[in-house]
Scaffold this active site. Structure first.
Site, PDB file in Angstrom:
ATOM      1  N   ARG A  63       0.650  -0.930  -0.102  1.00 52.89           N
ATOM      2  CA  ARG A  63      -0.212   0.066   0.272  1.00 52.89           C
ATOM      3  C   ARG A  63       1.110   1.340  -0.031  1.00 52.89           C
ATOM      4  O   ARG A  63       0.267   2.195  -0.464  1.00 52.89           O
ATOM      5  CB  ARG A  63      -1.085   0.141   0.930  1.00 52.89           C
ATOM      6  CG  ARG A  63      -2.201   1.430   1.576  1.00 52.89           C
ATOM      7  CD  ARG A  63      -2.582   1.337   2.479  1.00 52.89           C
ATOM      8  NE  ARG A  63      -3.782   1.631   2.682  1.00 52.89           N
ATOM      9  CZ  ARG A  63      -3.685   3.090   3.793  1.00 52.89           C
ATOM     10  NH1 ARG A  63      -3.321   2.424   4.847  1.00 52.89           N
ATOM     11  NH2 ARG A  63      -4.319   4.011   3.935  1.00 52.89           N
ATOM     12  N   HIS A  67       0.552   4.049  -2.478  1.00 52.85           N
ATOM     13  CA  HIS A  67       0.174   5.811  -2.573  1.00 52.85           C
ATOM     14  C   HIS A  67       1.387   6.933  -3.080  1.00 52.85           C
ATOM     15  O   HIS A  67       1.141   8.109  -3.133  1.00 52.85           O
ATOM     16  CB  HIS A  67       0.331   5.923  -0.325  1.00 52.85           C
ATOM     17  CG  HIS A  67      -0.946   5.331  -0.040  1.00 52.85           C
ATOM     18  ND1 HIS A  67      -1.907   6.319   0.444  1.00 52.85           N
ATOM     19  CD2 HIS A  67      -2.249   4.468  -0.762  1.00 52.85           C
ATOM     20  CE1 HIS A  67      -3.132   5.387   0.884  1.00 52.85           C
ATOM     21  NE2 HIS A  67      -3.109   4.479  -0.179  1.00 52.85           N
ATOM     22  N   ASN A  97      -4.043   8.893   3.892  1.00 50.57           N
ATOM     23  CA  ASN A  97      -2.120   8.754   4.468  1.00 50.57           C
ATOM     24  C   ASN A  97      -1.826   8.509   6.004  1.00 50.57           C
ATOM     25  O   ASN A  97      -0.951   7.344   6.678  1.00 50.57           O
ATOM     26  CB  ASN A  97      -0.291   9.119   4.014  1.00 50.57           C
ATOM     27  CG  ASN A  97      -0.506   9.311   2.598  1.00 50.57           C
ATOM     28  OD1 ASN A  97      -1.085   8.178   1.723  1.00 50.57           O
ATOM     29  ND2 ASN A  97       0.148   9.931   2.274  1.00 50.57           N
ATOM     30  N   HIS A 195      -6.335  -5.639  -2.629  1.00 49.32           N
ATOM     31  CA  HIS A 195      -6.883  -6.153  -1.178  1.00 49.32           C
ATOM     32  C   HIS A 195      -7.437  -7.712  -1.055  1.00 49.32           C
ATOM     33  O   HIS A 195      -7.871  -7.818  -0.088  1.00 49.32           O
ATOM     34  CB  HIS A 195      -8.268  -5.851  -1.463  1.00 49.32           C
ATOM     35  CG  HIS A 195      -8.262  -4.225  -2.037  1.00 49.32           C
ATOM     36  ND1 HIS A 195      -9.530  -2.943  -2.200  1.00 49.32           N
ATOM     37  CD2 HIS A 195      -7.733  -3.049  -1.652  1.00 49.32           C
ATOM     38  CE1 HIS A 195      -9.098  -1.793  -2.542  1.00 49.32           C
ATOM     39  NE2 HIS A 195      -7.483  -1.964  -1.521  1.00 49.32           N
TER      40      HIS A 195
END
Length: 331
Positions: A63, A67, A97, A195
């Site tokens: 992740r 980001h 974040n 996911h």
């Protein structure tokens, strides 16, 4: 004159394409072969030593790269702390974040690499390599990671808020967000497949349970009723619950598999953005193809999408810098 104009435009186009080609050429496999031959081995060894003790970090580090790449490209800007030299709040403090993890892990990897080759390996490359290696260590797929990224010197909380697609996005917003980064609908589906591992906090989806479209007591009609009831009674018992974590792929959150896509088709995707994938004939068709195919196929295609994402707006050549410490720009 017309002929000269055509040739002139053609030459300009060739030069432009040459520049673009050169930029891509700078991102290459085994970029550090001469400058730091042991770099990728050091990173891999560090991951293999520490991730088995904290396997949930694999999803967090994956992740982290996503980001990073969606704000100013894959340049490690998500790692920067606020200092007087940054002049403004950095990406770390932006709402999307605030639940990111893995910063200290990246710092540990950087320290190990710096001990071997000071000032050579970028934090941006470390983020990309660690994301891949940590997924592999936990049983997930391997993908190619070209290197040669340089670190950005600018990190903006407002840009993070504007560029990182939230879990509440509908299909058109997702499509626009990904297209702005050069990613297509197939990439959207495949990258959403991340996911299949990891967890989320209740605020990322609780509005679907209690306050859909701002109407108190309204539940998202695209969410399976039984699944929603389970979330309400056993997980997020209040819309104000900010601490409980929920598996994104219930029962299989530590395993990189096709379960996530099967749940999405059953209206059991945790996020509104998961459900949005079934509202487009194109993306729903991709999901069905993956579910009907093999895990090997998904792993291979996911890897291609990750490599593509890892090339978003990279800084190479003389752009940016090679940070000494990932959390601060060089003085």
């Amino acid at each position: 004159m017309a002929k000269f104009g055509y040739l002139g435009n053609f030459l300009v186009l060739c030069i432009f394409l040459g520049i673009v080609g050169f930029s891509h050429a700078q991102l290459q496999f085994n970029f550090y072969a001469k400058s730091c031959p042991q770099a990728e081995k050091i990173i891999e060894d560090y991951v293999q030593k520490h991730i088995p003790n904290a396997p949930s970090l694999a999803a967090a580090l994956l992740r982290l790269q996503f980001h990073d790449c969606f704000v100013r490209g894959c340049d490690g800007s998500v790692l920067l702390n606020f200092t007087s030299s940054t002049k403004k709040q950095t990406e770390k403090v932006a709402v999307p974040n605030q639940t990111l993890r893995g910063f200290s892990f990246i710092d540990g990897v950087k320290k190990a690499v710096e001990a071997e080759c000071p000032g050579v390996v970028s934090c941006a490359d470390i983020v990309a390599l660690v994301a891949r290696d940590s997924v592999v260590v936990t049983g997930g797929p391997y993908w190619n990671v070209p290197t040669g990224r340089r670190d950005g010197r600018i990190s903006s909380a407002s840009e993070a808020l504007a560029n990182i697609p939230p879990p509440t996005n509908n299909f058109s917003s997702l499509q626009s967000s990904f297209a702005s980064k050069g990613l297509d609908l197939k990439d959207l589906v495949l990258l959403s497949g991340a996911h299949t591992i990891g967890v989320s906090h209740c605020p990322s989806f609780s509005s679907r349970l209690y306050n859909f479209t701002g109407v108190w007591g309204k539940q998202d009609p695209s969410l399976d009723n039984e699944y929603a009831a389970n979330l309400k009674t056993k997980k997020c018992k209040s819309i104000n619950d900010n601490t409980t974590i929920v598996e994104m792929d219930p029962g299989s959150a530590s395993k990189f598999d096709l379960s996530y896509f099967k749940l999405v088709l059953k209206r059991k995707g945790l996020f509104q953005s998961d459900a949005a994938l079934t509202t487009s004939a194109t993306t729903k068709s991709y999901i069905n193809q993956l579910v009907q195919g093999s895990l090997k196929q998904f792993n291979a295609e996911f890897g291609v999408a990750m490599e593509k994402m890892g090339r978003i707006e990279v800084k190479t050549g003389s752009a940016g810098e090679i940070r000494k410490h990932c959390a601060v720009v060089n003085s």
